[in-house]
Design an enzyme around this catalytic site. Structure first.
Site, PDB file in Angstrom:
ATOM      1  N   PHE A  39       0.858  -1.195   0.210  1.00 59.19           N
ATOM      2  CA  PHE A  39      -0.016  -0.131   0.058  1.00 59.19           C
ATOM      3  C   PHE A  39       0.955   1.227   0.040  1.00 59.19           C
ATOM      4  CE2 PHE A  39      -2.184  -3.591   1.663  1.00 59.19           C
ATOM      5  CZ  PHE A  39      -3.584  -3.366   1.378  1.00 59.19           C
ATOM      6  N   ILE A  77       2.405  -1.592   4.409  1.00 60.51           N
ATOM      7  CA  ILE A  77       2.288  -0.068   4.250  1.00 60.51           C
ATOM      8  C   ILE A  77       3.581   0.478   4.241  1.00 60.51           C
ATOM      9  CG2 ILE A  77      -0.367  -0.164   4.937  1.00 60.51           C
ATOM     10  CD1 ILE A  77       0.450   1.321   7.405  1.00 60.51           C
ATOM     11  N   CYS A  78       3.473   1.389   3.432  1.00 60.64           N
ATOM     12  CA  CYS A  78       5.029   2.163   3.127  1.00 60.64           C
ATOM     13  C   CYS A  78       5.165   2.968   4.422  1.00 60.64           C
ATOM     14  CB  CYS A  78       4.964   2.982   1.908  1.00 60.64           C
ATOM     15  SG  CYS A  78       6.384   3.986   1.727  1.00 60.64           S
ATOM     16  N   ILE A  79       6.356   2.866   5.220  1.00 58.02           N
ATOM     17  CA  ILE A  79       6.489   3.602   6.367  1.00 58.02           C
ATOM     18  C   ILE A  79       6.647   5.207   6.053  1.00 58.02           C
ATOM     19  CG2 ILE A  79       9.091   3.475   6.268  1.00 58.02           C
ATOM     20  CD1 ILE A  79       9.029   3.167   9.224  1.00 58.02           C
ATOM     21  N   SER A  82       3.109   6.265   5.442  1.00 62.66           N
ATOM     22  CA  SER A  82       2.375   6.152   6.554  1.00 62.66           C
ATOM     23  C   SER A  82       2.548   7.327   7.575  1.00 62.66           C
ATOM     24  CB  SER A  82       2.563   4.960   7.315  1.00 62.66           C
ATOM     25  OG  SER A  82       2.226   3.666   6.512  1.00 62.66           O
TER      26      SER A  82
END
Lengths: 130, 116
Positions: A39, A77-79, A82
């Site tokens: 994501f 999910i991409c840090i 995020s």
């Protein structure tokens, strides 16, 4: 077939998330493997565990989490996406001294390397863009 | 080594453009990466842009480092550039402009396509 799925869209804002979910579910039902669901951009909002869906609408975030749990999907999910959107797991909330954990435990917060790895190792990377 | 084509289609004021560039830098560490700028994405290449006064980050300054990251091939659509008021003189880096049939061939010659 070994699929990787890339979701760029937030739930309800764009069709990308729902179409990606339906594709993933259909691929699993047909016996395909899902290498990873990544994501990115506003797509990280799909991991929001605080969302409450209207009663007569699809519960998009919860259905992603449920699908992930049922099939033990690697949902990442991409840090960096995020953090700037306030999507924090317990580790990041503690690191940045923020109250509240917004990321559902079915999702892993990790780096963009996971996206590149998925592109290299899956037979097909399918993007659901927004 | 896997070949990844990063297709940039969003204008520079969007998060898709900025996070797309982040992904390109990350990809260059693991794969043989090329970039293709199409449509509104061509505006990312404008040399004289400054997004700081409007609260943006000048991430396109990083384009100059792409060569050092091993991203040798940077392409743009010639026909779509002609639809804009831009010319290659406006760009901050060298971009190889391709005719439409060569753009199509670019998609065939890469293992993975990532569109931002």
């Amino acid at each position: 077939m070994k699929f990787a799925i890339l979701i760029h869209g937030a739930p309800y804002s764009h069709q990308a998330s729902r179409s990606g979910y339906l594709f993933t579910r259909a691929a699993l039902a047909m016996g395909h493997e899902i290498y990873r669901v990544f994501f990115y951009h506003d797509g990280v909002y799909n991991a929001n565990q605080s969302s409450v869906a209207p009663q007569d609408e699809a519960d998009i975030q919860n259905e992603w989490a449920t699908l992930g749990k049922e099939h033990q999907l690697d949902m990442v999910i991409c840090i960096s996406s995020s953090l700037r959107r306030g999507m924090l797991d317990a580790t990041e909330a503690e690191r940045y001294e923020k109250t509240g954990i917004s990321v559902s435990p079915q999702f892993n917060v990790s780096g963009l390397g996971q996206l590149i790895d998925a592109g290299i190792n899956a037979d097909r990377l399918i993007t659901f863009g927004a | 080594m896997s070949r990844i084509l990063f297709v940039m289609t969003h204008s520079p004021g969007t998060i898709n453009a900025q996070e797309g560039f982040d992904a390109l830098l990350m990809g260059s560490a693991f794969a043989n990466c090329s970039a293709l700028f199409l449509g509104q994405g061509l505006y990312q290449l404008i040399n004289s842009q400054n997004r700081e006064p409007i609260g943006g980050k000048n991430y396109t300054l990083g384009f100059a480092a792409l060569h050092d990251y091993g991203v040798q091939n940077i392409y743009g659509s010639r026909s779509q550039l002609e639809d804009t008021i831009l010319s290659p003189d406006d760009f901050c880096i060298n971009v190889e402009l391709l005719a439409d049939d060569k753009v199509n061939r670019l998609f065939d010659s890469h293992d993975t396509i990532l569109t931002f």
